[in-house]
Design a protein around this motif. Structure first.
Motif, PDB file in Angstrom:
ATOM      1  N   LYS A 241       0.868  -1.171   0.000  1.00 52.32           N
ATOM      2  CA  LYS A 241       0.000   0.000   0.000  1.00 52.32           C
ATOM      3  C   LYS A 241       0.905   1.221   0.000  1.00 52.32           C
ATOM      4  O   LYS A 241       1.759   1.372   0.883  1.00 52.32           O
ATOM      5  CB  LYS A 241      -0.911   0.010   1.221  1.00 52.32           C
ATOM      6  CG  LYS A 241      -1.959  -1.106   1.218  1.00 52.32           C
ATOM      7  CD  LYS A 241      -2.858  -1.023   2.428  1.00 52.32           C
ATOM      8  CE  LYS A 241      -3.911  -2.123   2.424  1.00 52.32           C
ATOM      9  NZ  LYS A 241      -4.795  -2.048   3.615  1.00 52.32           N
ATOM     10  N   ARG A 277      -2.303   0.475  -4.607  1.00 49.92           N
ATOM     11  CA  ARG A 277      -2.354  -0.816  -3.930  1.00 49.92           C
ATOM     12  C   ARG A 277      -1.957  -1.900  -4.921  1.00 49.92           C
ATOM     13  O   ARG A 277      -2.589  -2.057  -5.967  1.00 49.92           O
ATOM     14  CB  ARG A 277      -3.747  -1.089  -3.382  1.00 49.92           C
ATOM     15  CG  ARG A 277      -3.845  -2.342  -2.511  1.00 49.92           C
ATOM     16  CD  ARG A 277      -5.268  -2.554  -2.062  1.00 49.92           C
ATOM     17  NE  ARG A 277      -5.411  -3.703  -1.178  1.00 49.92           N
ATOM     18  CZ  ARG A 277      -6.498  -4.461  -1.134  1.00 49.92           C
ATOM     19  NH1 ARG A 277      -7.518  -4.196  -1.932  1.00 49.92           N
ATOM     20  NH2 ARG A 277      -6.571  -5.478  -0.304  1.00 49.92           N
ATOM     21  N   ALA A 307       3.470   7.708   2.370  1.00 52.66           N
ATOM     22  CA  ALA A 307       3.824   6.620   3.274  1.00 52.66           C
ATOM     23  C   ALA A 307       3.641   5.310   2.517  1.00 52.66           C
ATOM     24  O   ALA A 307       3.071   5.279   1.416  1.00 52.66           O
ATOM     25  CB  ALA A 307       2.958   6.646   4.528  1.00 52.66           C
ATOM     26  N   TYR A 308       4.136   4.221   3.109  1.00 55.00           N
ATOM     27  CA  TYR A 308       3.904   2.911   2.502  1.00 55.00           C
ATOM     28  C   TYR A 308       3.821   1.849   3.588  1.00 55.00           C
ATOM     29  O   TYR A 308       4.360   2.019   4.696  1.00 55.00           O
ATOM     30  CB  TYR A 308       5.011   2.556   1.500  1.00 55.00           C
ATOM     31  CG  TYR A 308       6.310   2.114   2.127  1.00 55.00           C
ATOM     32  CD1 TYR A 308       6.610   0.762   2.267  1.00 55.00           C
ATOM     33  CD2 TYR A 308       7.248   3.039   2.597  1.00 55.00           C
ATOM     34  CE1 TYR A 308       7.796   0.340   2.854  1.00 55.00           C
ATOM     35  CE2 TYR A 308       8.427   2.632   3.176  1.00 55.00           C
ATOM     36  CZ  TYR A 308       8.706   1.285   3.290  1.00 55.00           C
ATOM     37  OH  TYR A 308       9.883   0.863   3.882  1.00 55.00           O
ATOM     38  N   SER A 309       3.139   0.748   3.278  1.00 49.39           N
ATOM     39  CA  SER A 309       3.039  -0.398   4.176  1.00 49.39           C
ATOM     40  C   SER A 309       3.177  -1.671   3.359  1.00 49.39           C
ATOM     41  O   SER A 309       2.747  -1.732   2.199  1.00 49.39           O
ATOM     42  CB  SER A 309       1.695  -0.407   4.908  1.00 49.39           C
ATOM     43  OG  SER A 309       1.539   0.738   5.715  1.00 49.39           O
ATOM     44  N   PHE A 311       2.513  -5.963   3.520  1.00 46.66           N
ATOM     45  CA  PHE A 311       1.807  -7.041   4.208  1.00 46.66           C
ATOM     46  C   PHE A 311       2.207  -8.370   3.580  1.00 46.66           C
ATOM     47  O   PHE A 311       2.408  -8.461   2.363  1.00 46.66           O
ATOM     48  CB  PHE A 311       0.297  -6.870   4.083  1.00 46.66           C
ATOM     49  CG  PHE A 311      -0.240  -5.617   4.716  1.00 46.66           C
ATOM     50  CD1 PHE A 311      -0.783  -5.637   5.992  1.00 46.66           C
ATOM     51  CD2 PHE A 311      -0.211  -4.402   4.031  1.00 46.66           C
ATOM     52  CE1 PHE A 311      -1.276  -4.492   6.581  1.00 46.66           C
ATOM     53  CE2 PHE A 311      -0.693  -3.239   4.606  1.00 46.66           C
ATOM     54  CZ  PHE A 311      -1.231  -3.276   5.881  1.00 46.66           C
ATOM     55  N   LEU A 316       0.968  -7.403   8.843  1.00 46.31           N
ATOM     56  CA  LEU A 316       1.780  -6.222   8.607  1.00 46.31           C
ATOM     57  C   LEU A 316       3.264  -6.548   8.783  1.00 46.31           C
ATOM     58  O   LEU A 316       3.691  -7.026   9.826  1.00 46.31           O
ATOM     59  CB  LEU A 316       1.378  -5.103   9.566  1.00 46.31           C
ATOM     60  CG  LEU A 316       2.130  -3.778   9.418  1.00 46.31           C
ATOM     61  CD1 LEU A 316       1.806  -3.129   8.077  1.00 46.31           C
ATOM     62  CD2 LEU A 316       1.767  -2.834  10.570  1.00 46.31           C
ATOM     63  N   VAL A 318       5.806  -4.075   7.567  1.00 45.91           N
ATOM     64  CA  VAL A 318       6.428  -2.783   7.839  1.00 45.91           C
ATOM     65  C   VAL A 318       5.405  -1.690   7.603  1.00 45.91           C
ATOM     66  O   VAL A 318       4.589  -1.779   6.688  1.00 45.91           O
ATOM     67  CB  VAL A 318       7.680  -2.565   6.953  1.00 45.91           C
ATOM     68  CG1 VAL A 318       7.319  -2.578   5.478  1.00 45.91           C
ATOM     69  CG2 VAL A 318       8.384  -1.277   7.307  1.00 45.91           C
ATOM     70  N   ASP A 319       5.448  -0.692   8.450  1.00 44.73           N
ATOM     71  CA  ASP A 319       4.575   0.469   8.318  1.00 44.73           C
ATOM     72  C   ASP A 319       5.486   1.676   8.187  1.00 44.73           C
ATOM     73  O   ASP A 319       5.881   2.286   9.173  1.00 44.73           O
ATOM     74  CB  ASP A 319       3.662   0.589   9.534  1.00 44.73           C
ATOM     75  CG  ASP A 319       2.549   1.604   9.326  1.00 44.73           C
ATOM     76  OD1 ASP A 319       2.415   2.099   8.185  1.00 44.73           O
ATOM     77  OD2 ASP A 319       1.837   1.913  10.289  1.00 44.73           O
ATOM     78  N   GLY A 320       5.868   1.989   6.949  1.00 44.97           N
ATOM     79  CA  GLY A 320       6.864   3.024   6.707  1.00 44.97           C
ATOM     80  C   GLY A 320       6.247   4.406   6.640  1.00 44.97           C
ATOM     81  O   GLY A 320       5.214   4.612   5.991  1.00 44.97           O
ATOM     82  N   ASP A 321       6.893   5.366   7.300  1.00 46.95           N
ATOM     83  CA  ASP A 321       6.375   6.737   7.279  1.00 46.95           C
ATOM     84  C   ASP A 321       6.893   7.545   6.092  1.00 46.95           C
ATOM     85  O   ASP A 321       6.550   8.712   5.931  1.00 46.95           O
ATOM     86  CB  ASP A 321       6.718   7.451   8.587  1.00 46.95           C
ATOM     87  CG  ASP A 321       8.229   7.551   8.827  1.00 46.95           C
ATOM     88  OD1 ASP A 321       9.017   7.146   7.938  1.00 46.95           O
ATOM     89  OD2 ASP A 321       8.603   8.035   9.912  1.00 46.95           O
TER      90      ASP A 321
END
Length: 336
Positions: A241, A277, A307-309, A311, A316, A318-321
């Motif tokens: 994402k 996505r 931002a990116y995530s 899965f 999850l 990584v939840d990158g800012d």
């Protein structure tokens, strides 16, 4: 180890960094292992960006598996050929292979003390022949050092010189068996001369280069993929994402399996401030994910709120800012 049979990858990278601190500009590594490490990916990439060329043996198992550090981005991977310019049966082959050099029955000095099954005594010295990509690797490192001793260029330009002048073997152009082909020292020197490179007048280094990796990629256009996906037992469900910032065209990403027959995807050409996505099934393997911003300001903060995530199987990773300057990376699936 004290026996000289193995080393930890962290120790090898630490030694490479020490070489750079002592102003080495070419590092030859006749070694390798089967698993990648994100800290090594970043470490060797940083060395390259400092103008240090890392050269490593492609491996001696004769298969298409990737060996590290040879298969890392920014490291020159070297395979072996025999005196007839045929690929050595033991030489590992894959899309990361850059070039080949002599690696069969290479004559070298060997220790005079202790047992040595392959040693031959000649006069007062002990010689022997050994085969392996470990013998091919220093040939390439030596040619790169030769180029650096005569012409001023960037790390990328030195590598381009050996790749563009290599004797093409196997399929036309770069292939998985020979890379760009058999290294040619004199032709590489002429390449830099014809390119207008200035002669070396004093010891110097250049740290103003960036990594350029060529590979066959499956391009993924911007898309909104929201359908339900069911993967097989031997597959992961991978999902990215991504929210682009005010300069979406600067953002790109790459997902590569660390095996020659593995999946590889990339995405680029995104509009600004858009939600992207990407979701697909990928074969279970060891992967490196990399996201880049060509302007070096990440995808958040100074130009929007990107931002990116990631899965994996709906969990999850990584939840990158988005605050990563030029690039951010991670590995997954490598502990299977």
């Amino acid at each position: 180890s004290d026996s000289g049979t193995y080393a930890y990858s962290s120790g090898i990278l630490s030694a490479a960094r020490k070489c750079a601190e002592l102003n080495a500009t070419v590092i030859s590594m006749s070694l390798g292992g089967p698993l990648p490490n994100i800290f090594e990916v970043i470490g060797y990439r940083n060395l390259f960006n400092q103008g240090v060329i890392s050269v490593a043996a492609s491996g001696n198992f004769g298969n298409g598996m990737w060996s590290f550090p040879a298969s890392y981005p920014g490291v020159v991977s070297v395979g072996a050929v025999d005196e007839n310019k045929a690929k050595a049966p033991f030489s590992q082959f894959n899309r990361q292979l850059d070039i080949t050099a002599p690696g069969v029955d290479v004559l070298s000095t060997l220790p005079q003390e202790g047992s040595c099954d392959i040693c031959d005594s000649i006069g007062n010295f002990t010689y022997g022949v050994i085969s392996g990509t470990s013998m091919a690797c220093p040939h390439v490192a030596g040619v790169l050092a030769l180029l650096q001793s005569k012409y001023v260029a960037t790390a990328a330009q030195y590598i381009a010189a050996i790749e563009n002048t290599a004797e093409d073997l196997g399929s036309a152009g770069k292939d998985r068996q020979f890379g760009h082909g058999l290294i040619q020292a004199s032709e590489a020197l002429r390449y830099l001369e014809s390119a207008g490179s200035s002669l070396v007048t004093s010891l110097q280094t250049d740290a103003s280069t960036e990594v350029s990796i060529d590979s066959q990629l499956l391009s993924i256009t911007p898309q909104q993929n929201r359908e339900a996906i069911s993967c097989d037992d031997d597959e992961y469900l991978f999902e990215l994402k991504l929210l682009t910032d005010d300069n979406g065209s600067e953002t790109s990403w790459d997902l590569s399996a660390q095996a020659d027959d593995g999946a590889q995807f990339t995405g680029t050409g995104y509009p600004s401030n858009d939600a992207i996505r990407f979701k697909t099934c990928i074969p279970k393997n060891c992967y490196i994910f990399e996201i880049k911003d060509e302007a070096g300001d990440g995808i958040c903060c100074s130009h929007g709120k990107g931002a990116y995530s990631l899965f994996l199987d709906d969990e999850l990773l990584v939840d990158g800012d988005g605050d990563f300057e030029y690039e951010d990376m991670m590995t997954f699936g490598c502990d299977r």
